[in-house]
Design an enzyme around this catalytic site. Sequence first.
Site, PDB file in Angstrom:
ATOM      1  N   ILE A   1     160.006   1.004 -26.957  1.00 32.19           N
ATOM      2  CA  ILE A   1     158.799   0.623 -26.233  1.00 32.19           C
ATOM      3  C   ILE A   1     157.654   0.743 -27.235  1.00 32.19           C
ATOM      4  CG2 ILE A   1     158.629   2.987 -25.315  1.00 32.19           C
ATOM      5  CD1 ILE A   1     157.056   1.844 -22.940  1.00 32.19           C
ATOM      6  N   SER A   2     156.865  -0.294 -27.345  1.00 34.70           N
ATOM      7  CA  SER A   2     155.822  -0.350 -28.380  1.00 34.70           C
ATOM      8  C   SER A   2     154.747   0.707 -28.174  1.00 34.70           C
ATOM      9  CB  SER A   2     155.157  -1.731 -28.392  1.00 34.70           C
ATOM     10  OG  SER A   2     156.059  -2.727 -28.774  1.00 34.70           O
ATOM     11  N   GLN A   3     154.080   1.046 -29.262  1.00 34.70           N
ATOM     12  CA  GLN A   3     152.889   1.893 -29.238  1.00 34.70           C
ATOM     13  C   GLN A   3     151.873   1.298 -28.253  1.00 34.70           C
ATOM     14  OE1 GLN A   3     150.556   1.276 -32.689  1.00 34.70           O
ATOM     15  NE2 GLN A   3     149.529   3.272 -32.618  1.00 34.70           N
TER      16      GLN A   3
END
Length: 221
Positions: A63-65
């Site tokens: 899950i992206s920043q």
Amino acid sequence: MISPGFELQRKCMVEQQLIPRGIKNKAVLNAFLNVPREKFVLPEYYLDAYQDNPLPIVSGQTISQPYMAALMTELIYREPPAKVLDIGTGSGYQTAILAYLGYDVISIEKIEEVAKFAKENLEGLPYASKIRIIIGDGSIGYPDEAPYDAIIVSGACPKIPHPLIEQLAPEGKLCIPCGPLYVQKLLIAKKDKSGKNIAIQETIDCRFIPIIGKNSFKSVE
């Protein structure tokens, strides 16, 4: 699971991670204040949901920043209604942000286990009905529903896949990380009113897990 205890963490994320880095769009900031990121992480990372970094999910994906998701959302933002192609569903968090904004979202995920994870995460959210998840090769887009007012790609490609340009509507925007495997430039491409010309702008350096597909990387080796 959604806990009211995370409301303060969401507020801190917006005020300490997003606004200081230049995210200004009020609708985007509101989405990040209200979409429960804790619902999109693995149980062992539940308490880390609002950290300023990516987190592992299933099948070796991430899950992206939060900042990166917010920046990409701001770069493609337009007033709803709009149809958005979301490539690389992952946990479903970016997908949920787009749906919360009022967009109709077609989301493509290549890995079935990851798509299942995203669908489970999205269950019960009031805007989930605006999302359709497709199993497929994101590098070829999804021509059946084209054209799209915006396309957002949460995975790296060596260069912009031509089918995505073709599937972008006039005045539509595409946000995509492009470059070699271990470092990319986040690009924003915009079609003009005629739909015949496109302007491409480089933004920041970034690092995404690669999109594996016909018009992207063939493997991670």
